[in-house]
Design an enzyme around this catalytic site. Structure first.
Site, mmCIF file in Angstrom:
data_model
loop_
_atom_site.group_PDB
_atom_site.id
_atom_site.type_symbol
_atom_site.label_atom_id
_atom_site.label_comp_id
_atom_site.label_asym_id
_atom_site.label_seq_id
_atom_site.Cartn_x
_atom_site.Cartn_y
_atom_site.Cartn_z
ATOM 1 N N THR A 148 21.074 22.885 -50.711
ATOM 2 C CA THR A 148 21.740 23.184 -51.920
ATOM 3 C C THR A 148 21.701 24.713 -51.992
ATOM 4 O O THR A 148 20.979 25.228 -51.168
ATOM 5 C CB THR A 148 20.719 22.683 -53.094
ATOM 6 N N GLY B 42 12.608 26.318 -69.441
ATOM 7 C CA GLY B 42 11.449 25.386 -69.113
ATOM 8 C C GLY B 42 11.959 24.400 -67.880
ATOM 9 O O GLY B 42 12.925 24.944 -67.398
ATOM 10 N N ASP C 54 17.720 29.750 -67.164
ATOM 11 C CA ASP C 54 16.361 29.692 -66.548
ATOM 12 C C ASP C 54 16.755 28.687 -65.412
ATOM 13 O O ASP C 54 16.853 27.306 -65.606
ATOM 14 C CB ASP C 54 15.357 28.953 -67.494
ATOM 15 N N THR D 73 30.127 23.968 -57.353
ATOM 16 C CA THR D 73 29.847 23.525 -58.784
ATOM 17 C C THR D 73 30.196 24.399 -59.832
ATOM 18 O O THR D 73 30.832 25.788 -59.140
ATOM 19 C CB THR D 73 28.255 23.388 -58.827
ATOM 20 N N ALA E 287 19.135 26.050 -70.198
ATOM 21 C CA ALA E 287 18.120 25.737 -71.129
ATOM 22 C C ALA E 287 16.862 26.390 -70.477
ATOM 23 O O ALA E 287 16.611 26.263 -69.049
ATOM 24 C CB ALA E 287 17.738 24.407 -71.579
ATOM 25 N N ASP F 231 15.102 20.271 -58.381
ATOM 26 C CA ASP F 231 14.220 19.161 -58.748
ATOM 27 C C ASP F 231 15.475 18.303 -59.503
ATOM 28 O O ASP F 231 15.420 16.965 -59.306
ATOM 29 C CB ASP F 231 13.143 19.324 -59.423
ATOM 30 N N GLU G 87 26.314 28.227 -55.770
ATOM 31 C CA GLU G 87 27.560 27.995 -55.068
ATOM 32 C C GLU G 87 27.574 26.236 -54.853
ATOM 33 O O GLU G 87 28.336 26.133 -53.726
ATOM 34 C CB GLU G 87 27.081 28.659 -53.864
#
Length: 323
Positions: free
Chosen positions: A236, A307, A264, A257, A305, A270, A240
């Site tokens: 990953t 967090g 954030d 992408t 978003a 994950d 990019e």
């Protein structure tokens, strides 16, 4: 764990979890400050919050929010953070049948200080995560063997992750391994047991010793990793996208992408892994490339978003074409 005769436990038995995660739960203690303190200095921060983190639980929560039936195999302390964490898993419709509590260590915690530029310093104490053991895995063996996909990382003892991957692999369960945090001397069996081996740029660098500065470098690192025995390697690359290389591919494929304004990026990797597990379990006829395009899209929503788990989207909030 639900006792026999407990209707809740029986309900969990009847419908096997499609995605089982063997991994970590961490309580994030986050302080926002204008600048990072120097040694011995006390400074005032302007905001404090407690969040739910840990790579394993993060990945499980994202899969669950997309609609996957999930189960978390983990260990937290018999303390308020541990109680809160188990409640958090339940709130996300994750089976906690194998979420163990121990008096022998505190719930894993990350103390995080973030300055105005988004730079941070983090101290992680793995605590109860390191006490998840072989005996716990044996109790969860039925759930692991009935899963469609099992995810592991390296925030629990590597030997336990290796045992979980071996258990899944021998039962024909698809294995998704995220070697994070990366170990330069990773046991070679991890590669052979990984149907999908997914790491980020810095992890790829640590594992291969090759610099990874973009898609071309990532392709070279992916080739080195694939040659160690993985069926498919994904590196990953944040904004990019990612690079994919499978046993069948002669050349790595760069899957970009869409560009978004990130608020954030914590936990975006994950989110990507959890989304990929969801597609592997529920949309097995999709090409891996198509799954990665969709996982990229979901991770890009999460960075808009703040967090970690708080930023992970639910299925109802995502475009229909992703499903």
């Amino acid at each position: 764990m639900a006792a026999s005769g407990d209707p809740c436990g029986q309900g969990q038995e009847e419908v096997a979890a499609a995605v089982v995660v063997v991994g970590s739960c961490m309580t994030d203690l986050v302080s926002l400050t204008s600048r990072l303190p120097r040694t011995g200095e006390t400074i005032h921060g302007h905001k404090f919050f407690i969040g739910f983190g840990g790579k394993g639980a993060n990945q499980c929560v994202q899969a669950a929010r997309l609609g996957a039936k999930t189960s978390m195999v983990c260990k937290v302390g018999k303390d308020s953070f541990g109680n809160d964490y188990i409640e958090n898993l339940k709130q996300n419709d994750i089976s906690t049948e194998f979420a163990y509590q121990t008096k022998d260590a505190a719930t894993g915690a990350a103390s995080i200080i973030v300055n105005n530029e988004g730079q941070n310093i983090i101290v992680i104490v793995a605590g109860a995560n390191l006490l998840l053991n072989s005996e716990d895995l044996q109790e969860a063996a039925g759930a692991i063997s009935r899963a469609k996909v099992m995810i592991c990382q390296l925030e629990i003892t590597p030997a336990v992750s290796l045992e979980a991957l071996t258990m899944a692999h021998s039962n024909g369960v698809k294995t998704l391994f995220n070697p994070a945090p990366a170990l330069s001397d990773l046991d070679p069996r991890f590669y052979a047991l990984s149907d999908v081996f997914c790491c980020n740029e810095s992890e790829a660098e640590i594992l291969t010793g090759l610099p990874v500065g973009g898609p071309e470098d990532a392709g070279k690192a992916a080739r080195t990793l694939r040659d160690r025995g993985c069926r498919a390697v994904i590196v990953t690359l944040g904004a990019e996208g990612c690079v994919l290389l499978t046993q069948a591919d002669a050349a790595p494929k760069h899957i970009p992408t869409e560009k978004v304004t990130a608020v954030d990026t914590t936990g975006a990797g994950d989110s990507f892994v959890g989304a990929l597990a969801f597609y592997l379990a529920y949309y097995p006829s999709l090409s891996l490339e198509d799954m990665l395009k969709r996982a990229n899209a979901i991770a890009s929503v999460s960075v808009q978003a703040s967090g970690t788990q708080a930023s992970y989207p639910h299925r109802k909030d995502l475009p229909l074409q992703l499903f």
